[in-house]
Design a protein around this motif. Structure first.
Motif, short mmCIF file in Angstrom:
data_model
loop_
_atom_site.label_atom_id
_atom_site.label_comp_id
_atom_site.label_asym_id
_atom_site.label_seq_id
_atom_site.Cartn_x
_atom_site.Cartn_y
_atom_site.Cartn_z
N VAL A 35 4.27 9.11 0.27
CA VAL A 35 3.90 7.97 -0.56
C VAL A 35 2.69 7.28 0.05
CG1 VAL A 35 4.65 5.78 -1.55
CG2 VAL A 35 6.28 7.67 -1.34
N VAL A 36 1.64 7.12 -0.75
CA VAL A 36 0.41 6.47 -0.30
C VAL A 36 0.24 5.19 -1.11
CG1 VAL A 36 -2.08 6.70 0.03
CG2 VAL A 36 -0.60 8.72 0.18
N GLU A 37 0.39 4.06 -0.47
CA GLU A 37 0.30 2.77 -1.15
C GLU A 37 -1.16 2.35 -1.25
OE1 GLU A 37 2.85 0.12 0.95
OE2 GLU A 37 4.68 1.23 0.44
N ASP A 38 -1.81 2.89 -2.27
CA ASP A 38 -3.24 2.66 -2.47
C ASP A 38 -3.49 2.69 -3.97
OD1 ASP A 38 -6.00 2.76 -2.68
OD2 ASP A 38 -6.27 4.30 -1.15
N GLY A 39 -4.04 1.61 -4.50
CA GLY A 39 -4.30 1.54 -5.93
C GLY A 39 -5.27 2.58 -6.43
N ALA A 40 -6.03 3.20 -5.52
CA ALA A 40 -6.98 4.24 -5.91
C ALA A 40 -6.35 5.63 -5.91
CB ALA A 40 -8.18 4.22 -4.97
N VAL A 41 -5.05 5.71 -5.58
CA VAL A 41 -4.33 6.98 -5.56
C VAL A 41 -3.45 7.07 -6.80
CG1 VAL A 41 -2.58 8.33 -4.32
CG2 VAL A 41 -4.38 7.14 -3.05
N SER A 42 -3.47 8.19 -7.49
CA SER A 42 -2.66 8.38 -8.69
C SER A 42 -1.18 8.51 -8.34
CB SER A 42 -3.11 9.62 -9.45
OG SER A 42 -4.44 9.48 -9.90
N GLY A 43 -0.33 8.33 -9.37
CA GLY A 43 1.11 8.40 -9.13
C GLY A 43 1.51 9.68 -8.42
#
Length: 260
Positions: A35-43
């Motif tokens: 899990v990457v908590e980054d708004g620029a990463v897609s679901g």
């Protein structure tokens, strides 16, 4: 193969994950393996697929794409010390057989002059199934809204990334798609494709992922020994655009793409 990935942000190690599964999914959705908590990463942004002694990095039609050593990639073999970029994060790939111990710091492992040279060479100098309950659906909708990162126009895109969107499905305002089950379990049912990612097939067996990005839909192999079939042909690596009347075979089930 014994392999490991290390997730970092701004040079700081966030987590290490052993690639012990045939497929390891990286993305913002809490169901992902990494899990990457980054708004620029897609679901569900990309995945690592282990085939015998080879590891592949596959982009899942993500909003901001996946880069390997600074170059945009859709499906690519990765090697020891390769750097995969997802959003603002970096995923460092290690062949564990070449490491004496755990990763202690990035400055003396991956973040080397080689990586800086690779980046500088390709980037110009700075001048960027069924519907879930309402609560779950709201959470998924929020995860689907990926923040697009402005890209430097000088950044070179790989051929796969340049041509991934083709056909009438790219036309603005296209109708939403569904899958009609024409053979196998749940024959006659209709599966809406309203979410960013819809899994089809048999959990724990042959499965594929239908990825929705705006008005465009893609099909990607997910798990199992046999690849899905698109219009009676084995699906190749990476993501493939689908359109109405296409036929998808996954395991013992067949689906027809239909407009809603």
């Amino acid at each position: 193969m014994s392999a490991r990935i290390v997730l970092s942000l701004d040079g700081a190690i966030l987590k290490e994950v052993e690639l012990t599964k045939p497929v390891t999914v990286v993305g913002r959705h809490p169901d992902c393996d990494v899990v990457v908590e980054d708004g620029a990463v897609s679901g569900r942004h990309m995945l690592f697929r282990v085939v015998n002694v080879t590891v592949y990095a596959e982009d899942l039609a993500s909003t901001n794409g996946t880069r390997v050593n600074g170059l945009s990639a859709q499906h690519q073999v990765v090697h020891h010390l390769d750097v995969i970029e997802v959003g603002r994060h970096k995923v460092h790939f290690f062949d564990s057989t070449m490491l004496a111990g755990r990763v202690g710091g990035l400055e003396n492992t991956v973040l080397t002059e080689y990586e800086r040279t690779m980046m500088a060479e390709h980037v110009a100098a700075p001048a960027p199934s069924a519907l879930p309950p309402p609560a779950a659906r709201a959470r998924d909708d929020d995860l689907d809204r990926t923040m697009a990162i402005p890209r430097d126009p000088a950044l070179r895109l790989g051929p796969a990334q340049e041509s991934v969107r083709t056909g009438a499905a790219d036309a603005p305002g296209s109708a939403a798609f569904s899958l009609k089950v024409v053979a196998g379990e749940r024959r006659g049912d209709t599966i809406p494709l309203q979410r960013a990612n819809t899994m089809i097939g048999t959990p724990g067996g042959e499965t594929a992922l239908v990825v929705r990005r705006g008005d465009t839909y893609y099909l990607a192999r997910f798990s199992g020994n046999r690849p899905p079939r698109l219009n009676r042909r084995d699906l190749g690596p990476g993501t493939h655009p689908i359109a109405p009347q296409d036929v998808i075979d996954v395991g013992g089930s067949s689906f027809e793409v239909v407009k809603v």
